[in-house]
Design an enzyme around this catalytic site. Structure first.
Site, PDB file in Angstrom:
ATOM      1  N   GLY A   9       0.802  -1.228   0.000  1.00 34.72           N
ATOM      2  CA  GLY A   9       0.000   0.000   0.000  1.00 34.72           C
ATOM      3  C   GLY A   9       0.830   1.270   0.000  1.00 34.72           C
ATOM      4  O   GLY A   9       0.293   2.361  -0.208  1.00 34.72           O
ATOM      5  N   TYR A  48      27.722   4.975  -9.322  1.00 37.52           N
ATOM      6  CA  TYR A  48      27.728   6.268 -10.029  1.00 37.52           C
ATOM      7  C   TYR A  48      28.766   7.227  -9.430  1.00 37.52           C
ATOM      8  O   TYR A  48      29.074   8.257 -10.033  1.00 37.52           O
ATOM      9  CB  TYR A  48      26.334   6.939 -10.010  1.00 37.52           C
ATOM     10  CG  TYR A  48      25.211   6.116 -10.611  1.00 37.52           C
ATOM     11  CD1 TYR A  48      25.479   5.043 -11.458  1.00 37.52           C
ATOM     12  CD2 TYR A  48      23.873   6.405 -10.331  1.00 37.52           C
ATOM     13  CE1 TYR A  48      24.443   4.281 -12.000  1.00 37.52           C
ATOM     14  CE2 TYR A  48      22.842   5.655 -10.872  1.00 37.52           C
ATOM     15  CZ  TYR A  48      23.131   4.586 -11.701  1.00 37.52           C
ATOM     16  OH  TYR A  48      22.104   3.846 -12.228  1.00 37.52           O
ATOM     17  N   LYS A  77      21.555   1.302  -5.273  1.00 36.05           N
ATOM     18  CA  LYS A  77      21.771  -0.043  -5.842  1.00 36.05           C
ATOM     19  C   LYS A  77      23.071  -0.667  -5.353  1.00 36.05           C
ATOM     20  O   LYS A  77      24.088   0.024  -5.206  1.00 36.05           O
ATOM     21  CB  LYS A  77      21.790   0.031  -7.375  1.00 36.05           C
ATOM     22  CG  LYS A  77      20.605   0.801  -7.937  1.00 36.05           C
ATOM     23  CD  LYS A  77      20.553   0.838  -9.444  1.00 36.05           C
ATOM     24  CE  LYS A  77      19.523   1.855  -9.909  1.00 36.05           C
ATOM     25  NZ  LYS A  77      20.058   3.218 -10.049  1.00 36.05           N
TER      26      LYS A  77
END
Ligand code: A2P
Length: 316
Positions: A9, A48, A77
Site C-alpha cells: 500500500g 555512479y 543499488k
C-alpha cells in the site's frame, strides 16, 4: 504527482531524477533543482560515484525545508563487487553514510552479475565470479535481511530478465518489489512488463531518453536517436510539448516509473512537467510501433570473451 503502489500500500512517485552520468560538481545542484521543482524521487547507485554530493544536497534540502525526508523516495543499488552475502549490509551502510540517510526507500541489486571485490569493472575473465559459485539467489537472501531490519523499506532488482526473475521468485522469501530496466519506445519490454504486472513487481524505466551522454566506449556504431526520431517530433508538435516530454509521458501512461537524467535546471523542470502531457490513444499506438528491440545499454561489457556470463543469460 503521479504515484504507483507497492503491494503493502505504500507508494513511489512515478517520475524520478536519474543520476547516472551526473558528474560530481553538478549532481548536487541537479538534486536541489529537482526537489525545488517538485520531484520527490531520486534514483542513485553506489557505482555512479556521486552519492556523497547527493547526500549533501539532500541534507541541505531537508534543513531548508524544501522537502521532508519522509516525502522523498530515495533508491540506491548494490554494486556487483558486493554480492557476497557478508558484504551486502556493509555496502548498504556505506551508501546510507554517503547519502546521509538512516534508511533507503528502495535498494536494488544492480545486475545479476557478480564480480570479485577488487574488480569494480571487469578487465578480464578472472574478475568475474561465476553464477554457480555465487548465485544472485544467495545475494538476494542478504537483501531480504535489509528489508527485515528496516534499512531498506523496499527491495528489488535491476536488469533482470523473465528467466532470472523467475529463478529468483522460486527461491525467495520476499519477492522483488521493483525491476528497473532500460525501457523506451525502441525497447518497450512488453513481455517483461506483463510478467512483472502478473507478479506484482513494479517497473522503472532507465535511459528513457536514450542516454546519449554515455561514454563513447559504451556506444554502438550508428545508434538510433530517440530524441531526434521524426515520429517522436511529429507527436511532440501535435501534443504541444517537447520530444523528451513525449517519451516520458509514454512511460508514465504505461504505468511505469521513469527516471530521466538531467543536470540542466530548465530540462529538469521540463521533464517534471511531462506529467501534465496527455498522449491520445492513437499517439501511444504510433509510439508502440517504434519497437525495434534496441538496447542502448547492451550489457556486452559483462559478456566479453572468457566471462562466465553471456548476453543470453542476461536478457533471454
Ligand atoms: P542534460 O543532463 O544536459 O540535460 P537518459 O535519461 O536517457 O539517460 O538521457 C540523459 C540525456 O538526455 C542527457 O544527455 C541529458 O542531458 C539529456 N536530456 C535530459 N532531459 C532532456 C530534455 N528534456 N531534452 C533534451 N535532452 C535531455
Amino acid at each position: 504527482m503521479n504515484e504507483l503502489y507497492f503491494s503493502d500500500g505504500s507508494s513511489i512517485p512515478q517520475l524520478g531524477l536519474g543520476t547516472w552520468k551526473s558528474d560530481t560538481g553538478v549532481v548536487g545542484n541537479a538534486v536541489t533543482e529537482a526537489l525545488k521543482s517538485g520531484y520527490r524521487h531520486i534514483d542513485c547507485a553506489a557505482i555512479y560515484g556521486n552519492e556523497k554530493e547527493i547526500g549533501t544536497a539532500l541534507k541541505n534540502a531537508f534543513s531548508e525545508k524544501i522537502a521532508d525526508r519522509n516525502e522523498v523516495f530515495v533508491t540506491s543499488k548494490l554494486w556487483n563487487t558486493m554480492h557476497h552475502p557478508d558484504d551486502v549490509e556493509k555496502a548498504l551502510k556505506t551508501t546510507l553514510d554517503d547519502l546521509g540517510l538512516e534508511y533507503l526507500d528502495l535498494y536494488l541489486m544492480h545486475w545479476p552479475i557478480a564480480l570479485k571485490r577488487e574488480a569494480q569493472f571487469p578487465f578480464g575473465p578472472d574478475d568475474f565470479i561465476a553464477p554457480d559459485e555465487l548465485p544472485y539467489t544467495e545475494t538476494w537472501k542478504a537483501m531480504e535481511k535489509l528489508k527485515e531490519k528496516g534499512l531498506a523499506r523496499h527491495i528489488g532488482v535491476s536488469n533482470f530478465s523473465i528467466s532470472n526473475l523467475s529463478k529468483l521468485i522460486r527461491s525467495c522469501n520476499i519477492k522483488p518489489e521493483m525491476n528497473q530496466v532500460e525501457m523506451h519506445p525502441f525497447l518497450p519490454q512488453k513481455e517483461l512488463f506483463h510478467f512483472c504486472s502478473d507478479h506484482d513487481i513494479l517497473m522503472t524505466a532507465y535511459s528513457p531518453l536514450g542516454s546519449s551522454d554515455r561514454s563513447e566506449r559504451l556506444k554502438a556504431e550508428n545508434e538510433p536517436s530517440l530524441l531526434e526520431n521524426s515520429i517522436v517530433h511529429d507527436i511532440a508538435d501535435d501534443a504541444g510539448c517537447s520530444p523528451a516530454q513525449v517519451l516520458l509521458a509514454w512511460a508514465l501512461q504505461r504505468g511505469t516509473c521513469v527516471i530521466p537524467k538531467s543536470t540542466n535546471p530548465g530540462r529538469i523542470k521540463q521533464n517534471f512537467n511531462a506529467q501534465k502531457v496527455e498522449l491520445s490513444d492513437e499517439m501511444v499506438r504510433t509510439l508502440d510501433h517504434l519497437d525495434v528491440n534496441f538496447r542502448f545499454v547492451s550489457g556486452s561489457f559483462w559478456a566479453k570473451d572468457g566471462s562466465p556470463y553471456t548476453l543470453d543469460f542476461l536478457w533471454n
